[in-house]
Design an enzyme around this catalytic site. Structure first.
Site, PDB file in Angstrom:
ATOM      1  N   LEU A 189      55.135  15.270  32.544  1.00 39.45           N
ATOM      2  CA  LEU A 189      54.028  14.369  32.166  1.00 39.45           C
ATOM      3  C   LEU A 189      52.699  15.104  31.999  1.00 39.45           C
ATOM      4  CD1 LEU A 189      54.745  11.223  34.415  1.00 39.45           C
ATOM      5  CD2 LEU A 189      55.463  11.618  32.064  1.00 39.45           C
ATOM      6  N   ASN A 214      51.787   5.198  26.083  1.00 38.34           N
ATOM      7  CA  ASN A 214      52.760   5.327  27.161  1.00 38.34           C
ATOM      8  C   ASN A 214      51.981   5.561  28.456  1.00 38.34           C
ATOM      9  OD1 ASN A 214      54.642   7.066  28.984  1.00 38.34           O
ATOM     10  ND2 ASN A 214      56.015   6.136  27.484  1.00 38.34           N
ATOM     11  N   CYS A 249      60.580   8.424  33.862  1.00 41.63           N
ATOM     12  CA  CYS A 249      60.494   9.872  33.646  1.00 41.63           C
ATOM     13  C   CYS A 249      61.271  10.575  34.748  1.00 41.63           C
ATOM     14  CB  CYS A 249      59.054  10.357  33.663  1.00 41.63           C
ATOM     15  SG  CYS A 249      58.955  12.158  33.481  1.00 41.63           S
ATOM     16  N   GLY A 259      62.897  10.561  18.306  1.00 41.38           N
ATOM     17  CA  GLY A 259      62.306  11.544  19.222  1.00 41.38           C
ATOM     18  C   GLY A 259      62.708  12.961  18.883  1.00 41.38           C
TER      19      GLY A 259
END
Lengths: 264, 305
Positions: free
Chosen positions: B72, B98, B129, B267
């Site tokens: 992240l 997000n 995540c 993605g």
């Protein structure tokens, strides 16, 4: 930058398991500069799924071609080594920021280990041209190999030095050992690309020499997007942060890079 | 052909979006294809404070896929608003942020602050995540936490026109239960799936390739898992589903629509061929016409099971 389907014009072995691949470079695209890179889709299916990054080794505007040198060591590079003239090559580039000019009055000393040959050869040729125009001092290119058999058969610029660990060719010892004993009237200014251990040794040498606040390191890292979006290819820095190899580099001030962290 | 889809009150111009984490904040791909044609852009995760991310290596190649362990990495909420949002606002596609954090309070802090700025279309709540120690997956695998976090964010939201999309993890025993918990908490939609936990070991060095050991598996390898998850979730909840996981061409996208998705995200395939998102978009209308359908949401009715 652009993604396009290029055509391979030549695949030439340059040493054991090392190849130079030359392909068409559209005149409409910016000319690649030393230190910049491209990615290729190395395979026809999904395996490998990721594109592979390579630093440019040559560009020939007259012929409309560019090239890179690669080592066959995995699935992607094995596929590349099987390309033949006329085959298509899916290219994305040019990417990244290249090398900056050397400071005036300093000797550009370029060090290449292993696959670092490509970008260093490209830079050496350019710095010889700019030296002839009086814009910088004449560069020295230093190439380090374990043994004479690994040394490449490519046209090296005048004044290049090959170092071999086994002493069978050129200077007996590592490229860094050569730099350490190099006597020159001009202070050295290092550029390097190669294994992390070599880069770390050059950084120690640069730190030990007074006034070496900066040297230029062309880094490499596993990459996914190649355009700065995914944060996958970051290089650790001594200040504890990271920078993206693809978009912030791949050329960084070598004094700032955390070579120990990168080696781990 | 009208390709618009409705996601919890938000109308997207078309159902093709680009997945969080693979597209940065939009600028990076601007030279490679016309981003404005996308239906939605899901930003890289935003957390209250800047995060440097995980140690390197963060990537590993796998058969028909890849592992990532980015952790992240992002510039933090303030920098997102100051440095990234102005360019994002210029995009014609819907910008969905997000949102991530290490605890419910952090998610709330991000949403509350973003509610005060213009130019955003919705929130994708990242409870899945796999690459962070706190928050992330730990939140997304607990039914009560999923429901209470969703309700907390729903309650602090001032702009109901911005849907709350809860991004689900496949790293659970029953993803349908988690989707039901999100719906019970007031989610407007769910997106599924996030990456699967995976590991690659370097046999010569006898240690994991990734510095953190494990990472999130994405790419064509996980597509059947994603399609099955969307199918299961579509039978468990009434809210729209955004499908993702290994989509790289029109047929891949159609599998997700048939399984029950109202929209999709591309993605990992962008890394290989960035323009594939637009190729999928361009293939949708002809496919709908050939199958005598008038909207994307009708595709799911064709599935025979």
């Amino acid at each position: 930058m652009k993604r396009f389907d290029s055509t391979v014009t030549e695949l030439q072995p340059v040493a054991s398991d090392y190849f130079r691949i030359t392909f068409q470079w559209p005149v409409t695209l910016p000319l690649p500069q030393p230190g910049c890179f491209l990615t290729v889709s190395a395979g026809s299916g999904f395996d490998p799924a990721l594109r592979r990054p390579f630093a440019f080794s040559d560009v020939d505007p007259a012929r409309g071609t560019a090239a890179f040198i690669f080592q066959r060591r995995g699935r992607g590079t094995a596929w590349l080594a099987e390309r033949r003239p006329g085959d298509s090559l899916d290219v994305l580039g040019p990417l990244g920021a290249g090398f900056r000019a050397p400071p005036s009055g300093a000797r550009p000393v370029l060090v290449a280990g292993g696959i670092g040959l490509g970008p260093m050869l490209f830079l050496a040729r350019q710095l010889h041209q700019t030296a002839a125009a009086g814009r910088n001092e004449v560069p020295i290119l230093v190439l380090g190999y374990r043994s004479a058999s690994q040394a490449p058969s490519v046209d090296l610029p005048p004044g290049s030095v090959i170092c071999t660990d086994d002493g069978m060719r050129g200077f007996h010892g590592s490229a860094v050992a050569y730099l350490d004993q190099l006597a020159d009237a001009l202070p050295p200014y290092y550029y390097a690309c190669g294994p992390v251990a070599m880069m770390a040794a050059i950084d120690r040498l640069a730190a030990a020499r007074a006034g070496q606040a900066d040297w230029q390191a062309a880094t490499e890292q596993w990459m996914a997007c190649g355009v700065g979006a995914c944060q996958g290819c970051v290089i650790p820095f001594k200040d504890g942060g990271f920078k993206r190899c693809c978009a912030d580099g791949p050329v960084f001030n070598g004094r700032m890079v955390d070579w120990v962290g990168l080696q781990e | 052909m009208d390709l618009r889809v409705n996601i919890g009150g938000l109308t997207l111009a078309n159902p093709v979006g680009v997945a969080s984490g693979t597209f940065g904040y939009g600028d990076e791909y601007a030279g490679l294809f016309d981003i404005d044609r996308l239906g939605a852009l899901y930003t890289k995760a935003v957390t209250p404070e800047a995060r440097a991310g995980n140690r390197t290596p963060r990537l590993a190649d796998t058969p028909a896929g890849m592992l990532n362990s980015i952790g992240l990495a992002n510039p933090g909420l303030d920098s997102f608003i100051t440095d990234k949002l102005p360019a994002l606002r210029q995009r014609r596609c819907a910008v969905i942020v997000n949102v991530a954090g290490t605890c419910p309070e952090e998610y709330q802090a991000v949403v509350e602050r973003l509610e005060t700025v213009e130019g955003l279309a919705g929130y994708e709540i990242n409870i899945s995540c796999p690459n962070v120690k706190a928050g992330g997956l730990a939140l997304g695998t607990d039914l009560k936490l999923v429901e209470s976090l969703t309700r907390r964010l729903r309650d602090c939201r001032q702009r109901p026109e911005r849907p709350l999309i809860v991004k689900l993890s496949p790293n659970v025993t029953d993803i349908a239960e988690i989707a039901r918990a999100a719906e019970a908490g007031g989610a407007d939609a769910v997106s599924c799936i996030n990456t699967l936990v995976g590991m690659v070991i370097d046999v010569q060095k006898q240690r994991p390739v990734l510095a953190m050991g494990t990472g999130g598996l994405s790419g064509p390898a996980i597509r059947p898992v994603g399609v099955a998850c969307v199918y299961k979730v579509s039978r468990a909840v009434g809210i729209p589903i955004i499908g993702l996981g290994g989509i790289g061409c029109l047929d891949d996208a159609l599998q997700y629509f048939l399984a029950g998705a109202s929209a999709i995200q591309i993605g990992t395939a962008l890394f290989r061929r960035p323009e594939c998102a637009l190729e999928i978009l361009d293939g949708l209308a002809p496919w709908l016409e050939a199958n005598h359908l008038s909207s994307v949401t009708e595709i799911k009715r064709l599935l025979k099971v």
